[in-house]
Design a protein around this motif. Structure first.
Motif, PDB file in Angstrom:
ATOM      1  N   PHE A  70       3.470  -6.952   7.928  1.00 16.28           N
ATOM      2  CA  PHE A  70       3.305  -8.175   7.212  1.00 16.28           C
ATOM      3  C   PHE A  70       3.512  -7.791   5.585  1.00 16.28           C
ATOM      4  CE2 PHE A  70       0.758  -9.072  10.683  1.00 16.28           C
ATOM      5  CZ  PHE A  70       1.479 -10.207  11.678  1.00 16.28           C
ATOM      6  N   THR A  71       4.541  -8.681   4.976  1.00 12.24           N
ATOM      7  CA  THR A  71       4.847  -8.514   3.633  1.00 12.24           C
ATOM      8  C   THR A  71       4.142  -9.723   3.052  1.00 12.24           C
ATOM      9  OG1 THR A  71       6.711  -7.248   3.972  1.00 12.24           O
ATOM     10  CG2 THR A  71       6.300  -8.127   1.733  1.00 12.24           C
ATOM     11  N   TRP A  72       3.042  -9.820   1.898  1.00 16.31           N
ATOM     12  CA  TRP A  72       2.676 -10.786   1.365  1.00 16.31           C
ATOM     13  C   TRP A  72       3.124 -11.070   0.166  1.00 16.31           C
ATOM     14  CZ3 TRP A  72      -1.733 -12.494   4.581  1.00 16.31           C
ATOM     15  CH2 TRP A  72      -1.816 -11.550   5.641  1.00 16.31           C
ATOM     16  N   PHE A  73       3.121 -12.586  -0.187  1.00 16.86           N
ATOM     17  CA  PHE A  73       3.616 -13.048  -1.511  1.00 16.86           C
ATOM     18  C   PHE A  73       2.638 -14.093  -2.180  1.00 16.86           C
ATOM     19  CE2 PHE A  73       7.197 -11.627   1.213  1.00 16.86           C
ATOM     20  CZ  PHE A  73       8.191 -10.934   0.297  1.00 16.86           C
ATOM     21  N   ALA A  74       2.561 -13.969  -3.472  1.00 20.52           N
ATOM     22  CA  ALA A  74       2.020 -14.905  -4.184  1.00 20.52           C
ATOM     23  C   ALA A  74       2.953 -15.665  -5.356  1.00 20.52           C
ATOM     24  CB  ALA A  74       0.741 -14.350  -4.721  1.00 20.52           C
ATOM     25  N   ASN A  75       3.175 -16.952  -5.185  1.00 18.18           N
ATOM     26  CA  ASN A  75       4.288 -17.351  -5.947  1.00 18.18           C
ATOM     27  C   ASN A  75       5.744 -16.574  -6.179  1.00 18.18           C
ATOM     28  OD1 ASN A  75       2.451 -19.509  -7.023  1.00 18.18           O
ATOM     29  ND2 ASN A  75       1.690 -18.286  -8.367  1.00 18.18           N
ATOM     30  N   GLY A  76       5.964 -16.109  -4.762  1.00 15.88           N
ATOM     31  CA  GLY A  76       7.114 -15.425  -4.656  1.00 15.88           C
ATOM     32  C   GLY A  76       7.119 -13.962  -5.066  1.00 15.88           C
ATOM     33  N   THR A  77       6.026 -13.458  -5.682  1.00 17.65           N
ATOM     34  CA  THR A  77       5.833 -11.986  -5.957  1.00 17.65           C
ATOM     35  C   THR A  77       5.173 -11.063  -4.939  1.00 17.65           C
ATOM     36  OG1 THR A  77       5.861 -12.586  -8.254  1.00 17.65           O
ATOM     37  CG2 THR A  77       4.777 -10.362  -7.517  1.00 17.65           C
ATOM     38  N   PRO A  78       5.842 -10.068  -4.530  1.00 22.64           N
ATOM     39  CA  PRO A  78       5.071  -9.343  -3.390  1.00 22.64           C
ATOM     40  C   PRO A  78       3.769  -9.012  -3.752  1.00 22.64           C
ATOM     41  CG  PRO A  78       7.373  -8.591  -3.672  1.00 22.64           C
ATOM     42  CD  PRO A  78       7.098  -9.611  -4.795  1.00 22.64           C
ATOM     43  N   ILE A  79       2.830  -9.033  -3.105  1.00 21.15           N
ATOM     44  CA  ILE A  79       1.451  -8.566  -3.270  1.00 21.15           C
ATOM     45  C   ILE A  79       1.019  -7.169  -2.310  1.00 21.15           C
ATOM     46  CG2 ILE A  79      -1.262  -9.142  -2.773  1.00 21.15           C
ATOM     47  CD1 ILE A  79      -0.359 -11.976  -2.580  1.00 21.15           C
ATOM     48  N   ALA A  80       1.560  -6.939  -1.141  1.00 21.30           N
ATOM     49  CA  ALA A  80       1.208  -5.877  -0.685  1.00 21.30           C
ATOM     50  C   ALA A  80       2.006  -6.045   0.803  1.00 21.30           C
ATOM     51  CB  ALA A  80      -0.235  -5.653  -0.278  1.00 21.30           C
ATOM     52  N   GLN A  81       1.953  -4.796   1.343  1.00 19.15           N
ATOM     53  CA  GLN A  81       2.247  -4.743   2.865  1.00 19.15           C
ATOM     54  C   GLN A  81       1.461  -3.763   3.472  1.00 19.15           C
ATOM     55  OE1 GLN A  81       6.118  -2.547   3.774  1.00 19.15           O
ATOM     56  NE2 GLN A  81       6.872  -4.134   4.849  1.00 19.15           N
ATOM     57  N   THR A  82       0.741  -4.283   4.446  1.00 21.65           N
ATOM     58  CA  THR A  82      -0.272  -3.279   5.235  1.00 21.65           C
ATOM     59  C   THR A  82       0.251  -3.220   6.722  1.00 21.65           C
ATOM     60  OG1 THR A  82      -1.194  -5.509   5.647  1.00 21.65           O
ATOM     61  CG2 THR A  82      -2.119  -4.112   3.856  1.00 21.65           C
ATOM     62  N   PRO A  83       0.380  -2.022   7.321  1.00 18.90           N
ATOM     63  CA  PRO A  83       0.737  -1.777   8.579  1.00 18.90           C
ATOM     64  C   PRO A  83       0.009  -2.451   9.598  1.00 18.90           C
ATOM     65  CG  PRO A  83      -0.289   0.185   7.825  1.00 18.90           C
ATOM     66  CD  PRO A  83      -0.203  -0.971   6.603  1.00 18.90           C
ATOM     67  N   PHE A  84      -1.200  -2.496   9.617  1.00 18.00           N
ATOM     68  CA  PHE A  84      -2.170  -3.047  10.692  1.00 18.00           C
ATOM     69  C   PHE A  84      -2.962  -4.258  10.266  1.00 18.00           C
ATOM     70  CE2 PHE A  84      -1.775   1.475  11.291  1.00 18.00           C
ATOM     71  CZ  PHE A  84      -0.929   1.441  12.374  1.00 18.00           C
ATOM     72  N   ALA A  85      -3.413  -4.608   9.098  1.00 17.22           N
ATOM     73  CA  ALA A  85      -4.267  -5.542   8.842  1.00 17.22           C
ATOM     74  C   ALA A  85      -3.700  -7.041   8.925  1.00 17.22           C
ATOM     75  CB  ALA A  85      -4.776  -5.477   7.542  1.00 17.22           C
ATOM     76  N   ARG A  86      -4.308  -7.844   9.216  1.00 20.67           N
ATOM     77  CA  ARG A  86      -3.963  -9.381   9.277  1.00 20.67           C
ATOM     78  C   ARG A  86      -4.768 -10.158   8.039  1.00 20.67           C
ATOM     79  NH1 ARG A  86      -1.168 -11.578  13.412  1.00 20.67           N
ATOM     80  NH2 ARG A  86      -0.569 -10.044  15.121  1.00 20.67           N
ATOM     81  N   SER A  87      -5.236  -9.378   7.316  1.00 21.30           N
ATOM     82  CA  SER A  87      -5.717 -10.036   6.300  1.00 21.30           C
ATOM     83  C   SER A  87      -5.504  -9.214   4.805  1.00 21.30           C
ATOM     84  CB  SER A  87      -7.436 -10.087   6.230  1.00 21.30           C
ATOM     85  OG  SER A  87      -8.028  -9.046   6.319  1.00 21.30           O
ATOM     86  N   GLU A  88      -5.383  -9.859   3.583  1.00 23.53           N
ATOM     87  CA  GLU A  88      -5.166  -9.336   2.582  1.00 23.53           C
ATOM     88  C   GLU A  88      -5.804  -9.979   1.476  1.00 23.53           C
ATOM     89  OE1 GLU A  88      -4.518  -6.501   0.264  1.00 23.53           O
ATOM     90  OE2 GLU A  88      -3.078  -6.470   1.743  1.00 23.53           O
ATOM     91  N   SER A  89      -6.345  -9.317   0.458  1.00 27.53           N
ATOM     92  CA  SER A  89      -7.438 -10.145  -0.668  1.00 27.53           C
ATOM     93  C   SER A  89      -6.247  -9.766  -1.842  1.00 27.53           C
ATOM     94  CB  SER A  89      -8.522  -9.039  -1.032  1.00 27.53           C
ATOM     95  OG  SER A  89      -8.115  -7.910  -1.496  1.00 27.53           O
ATOM     96  N   TRP A  90      -6.218 -10.915  -2.825  1.00 26.06           N
ATOM     97  CA  TRP A  90      -5.538 -11.260  -4.053  1.00 26.06           C
ATOM     98  C   TRP A  90      -6.231 -12.066  -5.013  1.00 26.06           C
ATOM     99  CZ3 TRP A  90      -3.435 -15.968  -5.908  1.00 26.06           C
ATOM    100  CH2 TRP A  90      -2.718 -15.822  -6.950  1.00 26.06           C
ATOM    101  N   GLU A  91      -6.272 -11.219  -6.261  1.00 24.97           N
ATOM    102  CA  GLU A  91      -6.880 -11.797  -7.424  1.00 24.97           C
ATOM    103  C   GLU A  91      -5.923 -12.691  -8.338  1.00 24.97           C
ATOM    104  OE1 GLU A  91      -9.064  -8.888  -9.353  1.00 24.97           O
ATOM    105  OE2 GLU A  91     -10.176  -8.033  -7.425  1.00 24.97           O
ATOM    106  N   PRO A  92      -6.238 -13.721  -8.606  1.00 26.46           N
ATOM    107  CA  PRO A  92      -5.173 -14.495  -9.155  1.00 26.46           C
ATOM    108  C   PRO A  92      -5.627 -14.417 -10.725  1.00 26.46           C
ATOM    109  CG  PRO A  92      -6.924 -15.980  -8.137  1.00 26.46           C
ATOM    110  CD  PRO A  92      -6.951 -14.724  -7.548  1.00 26.46           C
TER     111      PRO A  92
END
Length: 687
Positions: free
Chosen positions: A640-662
């Motif tokens: 999965f590729t994760w975005f916050a306000n259109g900016t990529p956060i991370a891409q993790t091969p297996f995890a279904r969760s991600e942490s992000w600091e606004p």
């Protein structure tokens, strides 16, 4: 007669010896070093203590031994009695031979022998008696050959390994274990004297057949050592009062199944060291034997203990009694494929926590429910109505577990088991179905311990190993569960009511009972150790009254007690853990619902499960101590590729969760895209 002896010895020691050596040398066997002598295969524990020896090919006990393994007092007594000039001569003590010949001349019979320890080693290597002078000459020549090739310590080591002690016992280590039940590194004076005396006439002096002859021989050794000034009279007198063993003791046979596996896997290795703790192994074998007798005459118990921090297996009890054919004790039940009962339920709920479709305090219905043609019922036949997932797991309710498995998917459950190096066996190679959640799959005790070890480690698999093999878990293996989901599961299992002998909260554990009362399970862990227990019959027959909580769980708690020392606490809650009552949960988590029932969403599309769209999330930003925002996804195909306000956060091969600091408080749009290009987005307010 006496004159012939003296003349012959004179001939051997001077002119005749050099002339005869060429002919004799050609007949001699090769001179081995101690490492080349065939010895019993021995199975050792992690500290080097003996778990189990095996006989050599012809049925003799000849255990590997070095000088360092033997009490120095025995070595001194052996030299003092047999060969006082061992360090000085070159294989033959001519003074001793002359003295022996003179004694024969004066007394008409042998008073003391003239053979050195080197000559005795020569006789043992040749394997033939020295009845006449030609044989004696050959022994002398061979002794000198040995002295040319080996050092004194190697010669002594050969004697310690080859000396006969009666029956099929060879070597001081085998004799010490057989007659005294202990290793030869700490012998008493009396025990040393007996072991010095036996090789001269091992059959005539066998203590298990003629204890009087053995005692007389031992006392003669003590008297001669007193006369030589090596012992004082008080020590010798005290040693003479020590009892002679009247029977041979059984050789150790701990971890018999694992020992056989190690020997089979390393056929050319004489010393096999396992990761087991010998003392713990003995305690748990006794525990398994005691509890199996209480279950029934044909019942068995298996126990596996592992350090989940290192992956080392510390104890492996394959059956209640290896030698009990009535219990099929030869069958290693740690590797037997059996139905796991309810022991897979924790992983089912863990998958739901990981996908963000459930929380321990989510409500779920425990009511009669059919899934196609499959209608599970609870073990006791009763239903509880609406319960929390926490209570559904602690009470091991069947209907809620199948509901959740229907949501997360049986195939995913099997895949996660395999990540932990388990090898589940499906009936007739069929596709995974909902029945696997209640035991409709085959698995081994070792596999279950591996699964629970991963749970104990926050979802990270570990390669369990025992010294015979290692479970193939690579360092980059995908996690069995994400850390938060694993912690939720462990926290619930710590609340499972213990058996009457246990205390709540000491360990996190789960029980299971297979269909028809054929298998009882209990698997638990603390902050360092994981223990698995199986009870039942090896032939798969039902056992009346058998159950996980009543039969296996008490054994589990007793096994933890026998570990000794203080218990390591369970893992602390990781960042992002939502510790809340049901009323405090976000609306989507208040009541469990299957993803396919969510309005407007295709079941296979990725969906952001947390945070829900439109909610306000308090991260502590305004308080000056912000925490990261945990984002969770269900469904979809990784990575999965994760975005916050259109900016990529991370891409993790297996995890279904991600942490992000606004960066600060305000609205934020979170989105995710899976490997198939499908996406989902939510907008939340963080503060």
């Amino acid at each position: 007669m006496a004159g012939l002896v003296v003349a012959s010895l004179t001939y051997f020691s001077f002119a005749g010896l050099s002339g005869a050596m060429h002919d004799i040398t050609a007949k001699l066997p090769p001179v081995p070093n101690p490492a080349q002598v065939a010895t019993s295969t021995v199975i050792l524990d992690r500290a080097g203590d003996l778990l189990r020896p095996y006989t050599i090919a012809d049925g003799r006990w000849r255990l590997p031994v070095t000088l360092a393994d033997v009490d120095p007092t025995f070595i001194a007594m052996l030299k003092g009695y047999e060969d006082r000039r061992f360090a000085e001569h070159h294989g033959v003590d001519w003074r001793a031979l002359g003295r022996a010949a003179g004694q024969i001349a004066r007394n008409g019979h042998i008073v003391s022998g003239g053979s050195t320890l080197t000559m005795q080693v020569a006789r043992l290597l040749e394997g033939a008696p020295t009845r006449g002078f030609p044989e004696k000459l050959q022994q002398i020549v061979f002794a000198r050959e040995i002295e040319d090739r080996l050092g004194k310590d190697d010669i002594l080591a050969l004697y310690l390994a080859l000396a006969p002690y009666g029956g099929n016992l060879e070597g001081v280590r085998a004799a010490s274990l057989a007659y005294f039940g202990k290793e030869p590194r700490r012998l008493t004076v009396a025990e040393s004297a007996l072991l010095v005396a036996l090789p001269q006439a091992p059959e005539a002096r066998r203590p298990d057949r003629d204890p009087k002859a053995a005692k007389a021989a031992r006392d003669r050794v003590l008297d001669r050592l007193v006369a030589a000034g090596m012992l004082d009279t008080e020590t010798a007198a005290s040693a003479k009062t020590e009892r002679i063993p009247k029977a041979r003791k059984i050789f150790p046979m701990l971890a018999a199944h694992l020992g056989d596996a190690g020997r089979k896997g390393h056929p050319n290795t004489s010393v096999i060291r396992l990761t087991l703790d010998g003392r713990l192994q003995k305690k748990l074998e006794e525990l398994a034997s005691d509890r199996a007798r209480a279950v029934g005459p044909k019942a068995s118990v298996a126990i596996v203990v592992a350090d989940h921090l290192t992956g080392e297996i510390l104890a492996s009890v394959g059956s209640a009694d290896f030698m009990d054919s009535g219990r099929n004790g030869f069958v290693d039940m740690t590797n037997a494929i059996r139905s796991p009962g309810s022991t897979l339920k924790p992983l089912i709920y863990g998958l739901a926590f990981e996908q963000g479709i459930a929380h321990p305090q989510s409500l779920i219905e425990d009511r009669p429910t059919a899934f196609g043609g499959y209608a599970p019922v609870n073990f006791d036949g009763f239903y509880r109505g609406t319960v929390t997932i926490h209570d559904a797991l602690t009470e091991s309710l069947n209907v809620p577990a199948v509901q959740v498995l229907d949501a997360v998917g049986p195939a995913r459950l099997v895949a996660r088991l395999k990540r932990a190096a388990a090898n589940p066996k499906l009936p007739d190679l069929s596709a995974p179905g909902l029945a696997i959640g209640l035991g409709g799959v085959g698995i081994t005790l070792n596999d279950l311990v591996s699964v629970y070890a991963a749970l104990a480690r926050g979802g990270r698999p570990v390669a369990l190993h025992d010294g015979t093999r290692a479970t193939p878990v690579a360092s980059d293996t995908a996690p069995m569960l994400e850390p938060l989901a694993a912690w939720y599961v462990a926290d619930i299992l710590a609340d499972v009511p213990p058996p009457t002998i246990g205390a709540r909260g000491r360990i996190a554990y789960k029980t299971g009972t297979s269909y028809g009362y054929r298998d009882a399970w209990s698997i638990g862990f603390d902050g360092r150790y994981v223990i698995g227990v199986w009870a039942g019959r090896a032939d798969g027959a039902p056992v009346a009254g058998l159950s996980g909580i009543g039969t296996a769980a008490p054994v589990l708690f007793e096994a933890f007690d026998r570990l000794g020392g203080s218990r390591a606490p369970l893992r602390a809650a990781p960042a992002g853990a939502l510790i809340a009552s049901n009323g405090e949960l976000p609306a989507p988590l208040k009541h469990f619902r299957r993803p396919g029932m969510l309005a407007g969403k295709a079941p296979d599309n990725p969906e952001i499960a947390f945070p829900p769209n439109g909610v306000q999330v308090d991260l502590g930003i305004r308080a000056g101590d912000p925490a990261p925002l945990m984002i969770k996804i269900r469904n979809g195909k990784p990575p999965f590729t994760w975005f916050a306000n259109g900016t990529p956060i991370a891409q993790t091969p297996f995890a279904r969760s991600e942490s992000w600091e606004p960066d600060g408080p305000g609205f934020v749009t979170l989105s995710v895209v899976d490997s198939a290009g499908r996406s989902d987005r939510v907008t939340v307010f963080v503060e």
